[in-house]
Design a protein around this motif. Structure first.
Motif, PDB file in Angstrom:
ATOM      1  N   CYS A  61      -1.368  20.461 -45.336  1.00  0.00           N
ATOM      2  CA  CYS A  61      -0.248  20.827 -46.306  1.00  0.00           C
ATOM      3  C   CYS A  61       1.087  20.336 -45.453  1.00  0.00           C
ATOM      4  O   CYS A  61       1.034  20.223 -43.592  1.00  0.00           O
ATOM      5  N   LYS A 115      -0.961  18.017 -49.371  1.00  0.00           N
ATOM      6  CA  LYS A 115      -0.145  18.923 -50.217  1.00  0.00           C
ATOM      7  C   LYS A 115       1.467  18.429 -48.922  1.00  0.00           C
ATOM      8  O   LYS A 115       2.491  18.895 -48.248  1.00  0.00           O
ATOM      9  N   HIS A 163      -0.408  29.303 -50.774  1.00  0.00           N
ATOM     10  CA  HIS A 163       0.707  28.214 -50.227  1.00  0.00           C
ATOM     11  C   HIS A 163       1.765  27.760 -49.043  1.00  0.00           C
ATOM     12  O   HIS A 163       3.085  28.878 -49.465  1.00  0.00           O
TER      13      HIS A 163
END
Ligand code: GTP
Ligand code: MG
Length: 450
Positions: A61, A115, A163
């Motif tokens: 990410c 991501k 996340h």
């Protein structure tokens, strides 16, 4: 990979009994290691491959924050950098303040999934009063750190699939004025430099001449240095990238041009901006620093930016936050401080404060009750006085009326007496009058008139 969180090690030490004993064991373990040679292939040389496989499987990410005034080409540059068109309607630019808009995307290149979050500071520089423009950006960055810290402090942590929204890089777009940095830029960068890796870039660099650009770059760097603004330096400690990173550090701030328009140059399709007098090729290093930026941001230092975010900026946030909460690594005698001791000391301090507050509140309550009581007593006394006054007034009035009534009654009686006397007199007068009339009639009759 990120380093093992310090909190994890400390927990281990606390649960294994005496902190000092555990520290001693750890020291002996690391000091007492002997070097041995292997007489055959074992297989732990595949560790790096295992790590790569695991990372590829998990995906990566990367979170980019774009800060810069309205219309400086932020969205266009993102589209150009990632060779795609990120959707997103242009935001309104008549808002009273700056607000943060974050968009998440999933990209894939070969078998690597990324991501990507692109965070925009919408309305930055649009207000007349720009004093508070940096605030919402700083708050946003801190909020992402706080969310990560809260996850880290949980009993049941799920950091492996958490996340991570912490900002890994801030691309700071500078207007191509050719003069100097605006105070808004300096203030904002100064507020952000301890929280995020800043890469300053000169936007729309096709609107500034080559000579001016060189001078502008030097001016910007000297202003950043003189104002103590720390920008991200491409790392030179890894020898595989030390040379390129060292060279690129000297090119900062990158002067970039963005465009998603492709035109045919020779027999190749190239990203470019076309003007009546010529064409600016985005990926031509003689035209602008776009390639340098892409190389440094994505192809060489993406992992370092992620690592710096965790090891430097997040660590600083975490340290300050834990210190604020009263946690320390050592006590005043420089001895290790266990989390449990800190927790208990903090708890006792908190309970003490709570008791103090409770006592204060109780005393305040008693005081207020007393105050209210004396106020009520005062009011009661006033009411009594008023009642007495009114009663006396009423009695006086009553007495006056009674006197008046008595005098009126006397007057009426006197009047009645006078009236009776008058009536008596009147009837006597009438009687004597009629007797005289009769007497005269009689006399007249006797004298012969009739
Ligand atoms: P906001 O999101 O509204 O703050 O704007 P932005 O910073 O995202 O700018 P955007 O990418 O929407 O570009 C604004 C205008 O500038 C568009 O007309 C682009 O075509 C143009 N533009 C973008 N990049 C460049 C560039 O490098 N040079 C020049 N000359 N124009 C550019
Ligand atoms: Mg935009």
């Amino acid at each position: 990979m990120y380093p093992v969180p310090v909190a994890g090690v400390r927990e281990l030490l606390v649960t294994s009994g005496s902190t000092m004993a555990a520290a001693e064991v750890a020291r002996q373990m690391s000091e007492g290691a002997r070097n041995l040679s292997l007489s055959g292939h074992v297989g732990f040389d595949s560790m790096p491959d295992q790590l790569v496989n695991k990372s590829v499987c998990q995906g990566f990410c990367f979170n980019i924050l774009c800060v810069g005034e309205t219309g400086l080409g932020k969205s266009t540059l993102m589209d150009t950098l990632f060779n795609t068109r990120f959707e997103g309607d242009p935001a309104a630019h008549n808002q009273p303040g700056v607000h943060i808009k974050s968009n998440n995307y999933e990209l894939q290149e070969s078998n690597v999934r990324l991501k990507l979050s692109i965070v925009n500071s919408v309305g930055f520089g649009d207000q007349i009063n720009k004093e508070e423009s940096y605030k919402s950006i700083v708050e946003f960055i801190d909020a992402q750190f706080e969310a990560y810290l809260q996850e880290e402090l949980k009993i049941k942590r799920t950091l492996h699939n958490y996340h991570d929204s912490r900002i890994h890089v801030c691309l700071y777009f500078i207007a191509p004025t050719g003069h100097s940095l605006k105070s808004l830029d300096l203030v904002t960068m100064k507020k952000l430099d301890s929280k995020v890796n800043i890469i300053p870039i000169i936007a729309k660099a096709d609107s500034i001449s080559k000579n001016e650009l060189q001078k502008f770059k030097i001016k910007i760097m000297s202003e950043l240095v003189s104002n103590g603004v720390q920008i991200y330096q491409f790392p030179t400690d890894d020898e595989t990238v030390a040379e390129i990173n060292g060279t690129m550090n000297a090119h900062l701030p990158f002067a970039v041009v963005g465009s998603t328009e492709e035109i045919k140059i020779g027999n190749k399709m190239m990203k470019a901006r076309q003007y009546p007098w010529g064409t600016v090729q985005v990926e031509n290093e003689n035209h602008c620093d776009f390639v340098k930026l892409r190389e440094m941001l994505i192809r060489v230092n993406m992992e370092d930016l992620r690592e710096q975010t965790h090891a430097r900026h997040y660590e600083l946030y975490r340290r300050c936050k834990l210190e604020e909460m009263g946690f320390k690594d050592t006590d005043p005698d420089n001895k290790p401080f266990s989390l449990q001791e800190t927790y208990e000391a903090k708890r006792n301090e908190f309970l003490g404060e709570l008791q103090k507050k409770e006592e204060e509140m109780r005393q305040m309550f008693v005081m207020r009750v007393k105050e209210k009581e004396s106020e009520l007593k005062e009011a009661e006394k006033e009411l009594h006085d008023k009642f007495d006054r009114l009663k006396k007034l009423h009695q006086d009035e009553k007495k006056k009326l009674e006197d008046k009534k008595k005098s009126l009654d006397d007057e009426i009686n006197a009047f009645k007496q006078r009236k009776t006397a008058a009536e008596l007199l009147q009837s006597q007068a009438q009687q004597s009058g009629s007797q005289q009339t009769l007497k005269r009639d009689k006399e007249r009759k006797n004298s012969g008139f009739l």
